[in-house]
Design a protein around this motif. Sequence first.
Motif, PDB file in Angstrom:
ATOM      1  N   LEU A 278      42.322  43.882  10.533  1.00 23.60           N
ATOM      2  CA  LEU A 278      41.651  43.450  11.756  1.00 23.60           C
ATOM      3  C   LEU A 278      42.623  42.814  12.733  1.00 23.60           C
ATOM      4  O   LEU A 278      43.587  42.151  12.340  1.00 23.60           O
ATOM      5  CB  LEU A 278      40.570  42.415  11.426  1.00 23.60           C
ATOM      6  N   VAL A 279      42.351  43.019  14.010  1.00 22.82           N
ATOM      7  CA  VAL A 279      43.003  42.248  15.063  1.00 22.82           C
ATOM      8  C   VAL A 279      41.896  41.454  15.746  1.00 22.82           C
ATOM      9  O   VAL A 279      40.981  42.033  16.335  1.00 22.82           O
ATOM     10  CB  VAL A 279      43.728  43.139  16.072  1.00 22.82           C
ATOM     11  N   ALA A 280      41.962  40.152  15.612  1.00 18.20           N
ATOM     12  CA  ALA A 280      40.947  39.281  16.203  1.00 18.20           C
ATOM     13  C   ALA A 280      41.397  38.865  17.593  1.00 18.20           C
ATOM     14  O   ALA A 280      42.506  38.341  17.772  1.00 18.20           O
ATOM     15  CB  ALA A 280      40.731  38.058  15.326  1.00 18.20           C
ATOM     16  N   VAL A 281      40.563  39.091  18.582  1.00 11.75           N
ATOM     17  CA  VAL A 281      40.877  38.760  19.976  1.00 11.75           C
ATOM     18  C   VAL A 281      39.844  37.762  20.472  1.00 11.75           C
ATOM     19  O   VAL A 281      38.651  38.070  20.546  1.00 11.75           O
ATOM     20  CB  VAL A 281      40.865  40.017  20.863  1.00 11.75           C
ATOM     21  N   HIS A 282      40.294  36.582  20.782  1.00 17.67           N
ATOM     22  CA  HIS A 282      39.400  35.561  21.321  1.00 17.67           C
ATOM     23  C   HIS A 282      39.385  35.651  22.839  1.00 17.67           C
ATOM     24  O   HIS A 282      40.440  35.787  23.468  1.00 17.67           O
ATOM     25  CB  HIS A 282      39.855  34.163  20.882  1.00 17.67           C
ATOM     26  N   LEU A 283      38.185  35.588  23.422  1.00 16.89           N
ATOM     27  CA  LEU A 283      38.063  35.668  24.875  1.00 16.89           C
ATOM     28  C   LEU A 283      37.938  34.258  25.438  1.00 16.89           C
ATOM     29  O   LEU A 283      36.908  33.599  25.281  1.00 16.89           O
ATOM     30  CB  LEU A 283      36.835  36.500  25.262  1.00 16.89           C
ATOM     31  N   PRO A 284      38.965  33.780  26.109  1.00 15.87           N
ATOM     32  CA  PRO A 284      38.934  32.412  26.639  1.00 15.87           C
ATOM     33  C   PRO A 284      38.172  32.361  27.966  1.00 15.87           C
ATOM     34  O   PRO A 284      37.809  33.405  28.525  1.00 15.87           O
ATOM     35  CB  PRO A 284      40.420  32.104  26.847  1.00 15.87           C
ATOM     36  N   PRO A 285      37.934  31.161  28.487  1.00 18.52           N
ATOM     37  CA  PRO A 285      37.362  31.072  29.833  1.00 18.52           C
ATOM     38  C   PRO A 285      38.305  31.689  30.848  1.00 18.52           C
ATOM     39  O   PRO A 285      39.508  31.808  30.623  1.00 18.52           O
ATOM     40  CB  PRO A 285      37.211  29.561  30.055  1.00 18.52           C
ATOM     41  N   MET A 286      37.767  32.093  31.980  1.00 20.89           N
ATOM     42  CA  MET A 286      38.587  32.641  33.052  1.00 20.89           C
ATOM     43  C   MET A 286      39.334  31.506  33.770  1.00 20.89           C
ATOM     44  O   MET A 286      38.902  30.341  33.739  1.00 20.89           O
ATOM     45  CB  MET A 286      37.722  33.380  34.066  1.00 20.89           C
ATOM     46  N   SER A 287      40.409  31.862  34.406  1.00 25.24           N
ATOM     47  CA  SER A 287      41.144  30.888  35.213  1.00 25.24           C
ATOM     48  C   SER A 287      40.391  30.653  36.525  1.00 25.24           C
ATOM     49  O   SER A 287      39.544  31.453  36.936  1.00 25.24           O
ATOM     50  CB  SER A 287      42.557  31.400  35.509  1.00 25.24           C
ATOM     51  N   ASP A 288      40.709  29.547  37.185  1.00 25.15           N
ATOM     52  CA  ASP A 288      40.081  29.260  38.483  1.00 25.15           C
ATOM     53  C   ASP A 288      40.365  30.370  39.490  1.00 25.15           C
ATOM     54  O   ASP A 288      39.500  30.728  40.304  1.00 25.15           O
ATOM     55  CB  ASP A 288      40.599  27.931  39.031  1.00 25.15           C
ATOM     56  N   ARG A 289      41.544  30.932  39.419  1.00 24.22           N
ATOM     57  CA  ARG A 289      41.905  32.009  40.354  1.00 24.22           C
ATOM     58  C   ARG A 289      41.032  33.246  40.103  1.00 24.22           C
ATOM     59  O   ARG A 289      40.584  33.898  41.049  1.00 24.22           O
ATOM     60  CB  ARG A 289      43.384  32.362  40.189  1.00 24.22           C
ATOM     61  N   GLU A 290      40.790  33.565  38.836  1.00 25.45           N
ATOM     62  CA  GLU A 290      39.952  34.729  38.523  1.00 25.45           C
ATOM     63  C   GLU A 290      38.507  34.499  38.972  1.00 25.45           C
ATOM     64  O   GLU A 290      37.848  35.413  39.487  1.00 25.45           O
ATOM     65  CB  GLU A 290      40.007  35.019  37.025  1.00 25.45           C
ATOM     66  N   ILE A 291      38.004  33.271  38.786  1.00 21.82           N
ATOM     67  CA  ILE A 291      36.639  32.965  39.227  1.00 21.82           C
ATOM     68  C   ILE A 291      36.525  33.112  40.741  1.00 21.82           C
ATOM     69  O   ILE A 291      35.545  33.685  41.257  1.00 21.82           O
ATOM     70  CB  ILE A 291      36.237  31.545  38.797  1.00 21.82           C
ATOM     71  N   GLU A 292      37.509  32.633  41.457  1.00 17.63           N
ATOM     72  CA  GLU A 292      37.454  32.767  42.921  1.00 17.63           C
ATOM     73  C   GLU A 292      37.535  34.231  43.347  1.00 17.63           C
ATOM     74  O   GLU A 292      36.888  34.650  44.307  1.00 17.63           O
ATOM     75  CB  GLU A 292      38.576  31.961  43.577  1.00 17.63           C
ATOM     76  N   ARG A 293      38.289  35.022  42.609  1.00 23.37           N
ATOM     77  CA  ARG A 293      38.361  36.459  42.932  1.00 23.37           C
ATOM     78  C   ARG A 293      37.017  37.145  42.699  1.00 23.37           C
ATOM     79  O   ARG A 293      36.658  38.084  43.417  1.00 23.37           O
ATOM     80  CB  ARG A 293      39.453  37.116  42.084  1.00 23.37           C
ATOM     81  N   ILE A 294      36.257  36.692  41.692  1.00 24.85           N
ATOM     82  CA  ILE A 294      34.912  37.226  41.485  1.00 24.85           C
ATOM     83  C   ILE A 294      34.052  36.975  42.723  1.00 24.85           C
ATOM     84  O   ILE A 294      33.325  37.860  43.197  1.00 24.85           O
ATOM     85  CB  ILE A 294      34.267  36.584  40.239  1.00 24.85           C
ATOM     86  N   ILE A 295      34.133  35.751  43.244  1.00 23.86           N
ATOM     87  CA  ILE A 295      33.339  35.398  44.429  1.00 23.86           C
ATOM     88  C   ILE A 295      33.766  36.232  45.624  1.00 23.86           C
ATOM     89  O   ILE A 295      32.922  36.783  46.353  1.00 23.86           O
ATOM     90  CB  ILE A 295      33.484  33.893  44.733  1.00 23.86           C
ATOM     91  N   LEU A 296      35.065  36.356  45.849  1.00 22.70           N
ATOM     92  CA  LEU A 296      35.570  37.095  47.006  1.00 22.70           C
ATOM     93  C   LEU A 296      35.232  38.577  46.912  1.00 22.70           C
ATOM     94  O   LEU A 296      34.835  39.201  47.901  1.00 22.70           O
ATOM     95  CB  LEU A 296      37.085  36.895  47.129  1.00 22.70           C
ATOM     96  N   ALA A 297      35.383  39.155  45.715  1.00 22.54           N
ATOM     97  CA  ALA A 297      35.088  40.583  45.554  1.00 22.54           C
ATOM     98  C   ALA A 297      33.606  40.853  45.767  1.00 22.54           C
ATOM     99  O   ALA A 297      33.214  41.825  46.409  1.00 22.54           O
ATOM    100  CB  ALA A 297      35.528  41.059  44.169  1.00 22.54           C
ATOM    101  N   GLY A 298      32.753  39.984  45.207  1.00 27.75           N
ATOM    102  CA  GLY A 298      31.320  40.154  45.395  1.00 27.75           C
ATOM    103  C   GLY A 298      30.908  39.983  46.833  1.00 27.75           C
ATOM    104  O   GLY A 298      30.050  40.718  47.346  1.00 27.75           O
ATOM    105  N   ALA A 299      31.524  39.015  47.513  1.00 27.78           N
ATOM    106  CA  ALA A 299      31.206  38.781  48.923  1.00 27.78           C
ATOM    107  C   ALA A 299      31.574  39.991  49.773  1.00 27.78           C
ATOM    108  O   ALA A 299      30.814  40.412  50.662  1.00 27.78           O
ATOM    109  CB  ALA A 299      31.940  37.536  49.420  1.00 27.78           C
ATOM    110  N   GLU A 300      32.727  40.572  49.488  1.00 24.45           N
ATOM    111  CA  GLU A 300      33.147  41.755  50.252  1.00 24.45           C
ATOM    112  C   GLU A 300      32.198  42.930  50.003  1.00 24.45           C
ATOM    113  O   GLU A 300      31.827  43.645  50.935  1.00 24.45           O
ATOM    114  CB  GLU A 300      34.569  42.137  49.856  1.00 24.45           C
TER     115      GLU A 300
END
Length: 468
Positions: A278-300
């Motif tokens: 197995l290769v275990a991959v933990h998904l961490p929280p997103m960075s502040d920059r990634e969260i802001e990009r979500i907002i900007l992409a959705g807004a566009e």
Amino acid sequence: MRSFFRSRRPADEPVPAPANTRGAISVEAERIRPAEPAMPGMRREGGPIRRATAMDENVPRFSMPISNGLRSATTVAPEVSRRLREAFTPTRPKQEVNALFIGRLGTIRRIISAIEEERANVVLYGDRGRGKTSLANAVEQIAVQAGYLTIKMTCSAELGFEDMFRALMGRIPSSYHKGAAGNPFSGPRGFAAFDERLPKGPYTVTQLADVMDEIAGTHVLMVLDEYDRIASEDTRNKLAELIKNLTDKGSPVTLFIIGVAESVDHLLGKHPSIQRALVAVHLPPMSDREIERIILAGAEAAGISFSADVRRRIVNLSKGLPYYAQLLSLHSARAAVGRSSNQVERQDLAEAVKRCTSEAERALIEAYHRVIGPEGAGPRADVLYLCAQAPTDDFGSFRESDVAQVPLRGAGPAHKPEVINRTLAELTEGDGAILQRVIVPDGHRIRFRNQMMRQFVLLMQAERRELL
């Protein structure tokens, strides 16, 4: 209610049916004779027939009523509603790898490397709201583009091992069978899909692995989403045995398992024999920059804009969880559109916060109020806020010493360290504890038992702490 509507017109005055209310809900109808059949849009209560009146203008309506297709919206334009629904998707995962899929590139590279280069089975785990299913969908699409045969199943509590894999094998066509001479396209096969290669009744893990070993001409990626819903220990044990068999045989089948968990052991159980497979991959929280990009992409995509101040506040409230970023952005945008603006301002975010807290998961609401009491203030409320603002690691845990370093906003003077430590102890003890201590190599750390509680605390106290 009936007397209210009657007060608006004489009781016996007939009301002509409006042209655009065919099939509308009847608020009040004229009386009809008991012996006469009621026609569509009418009600029978004795007396003469009266047609249904139009709904009161204050009654809430769907923004896009449907009749043989979409009709014009009565409040928000259908095109605007559609853009908002597609731009911000807190209640459903991203289905496509496009401009709205933000971040997680390093995690995707690690998963691809594990499948392609290491020929390992992959487990993706982490807390809720971090976008695991969206990431799994992205990996699935990328695998299809590379020629993999991908098969996805969403697990459920009642699903047994044999039923699960019989359904998965039923989606692999017989054209991928090795054939009698080892040629994937030669010899008569006499079956349509690989589930027919399994015994009719119960079968063993070894029999399943043998049938999987008959696959040729492709590599199968089986995606098992929401695996944490599997409650059967027997199913978990058999899956662990299957993982080991597939690795030992070098089978052309890879399992990609996704679930909510703090660790692989919590998701799959303790099976030391499968760790190398197995290769275990933990998904961490997103960075502040990634969260802001979500907002900007959705807004566009939606054709609106968020002020820099609102973006910053959404980032701070979301604390790395794309679910809350999407939810706050969606409700804020709807509030702005509701006041006929395409610019999302702080007042719209305030409306979004109110909606998010009122519609939150009941378990969160009850746990929060059970801890802080009916007053909603005091040392416990203050310490919960400090914990929500404390810097965390990728697993959402923080050091006890970090809590006292967080400035306490909008609630008077800071508490003394001994008060904070005593309150932390109260919040981590008992069955209803809202925090938990986790053991780490250098001692222990603290985390919220329900990781979404961190954001919920901030939303509940946003106005009091001047976060809006």
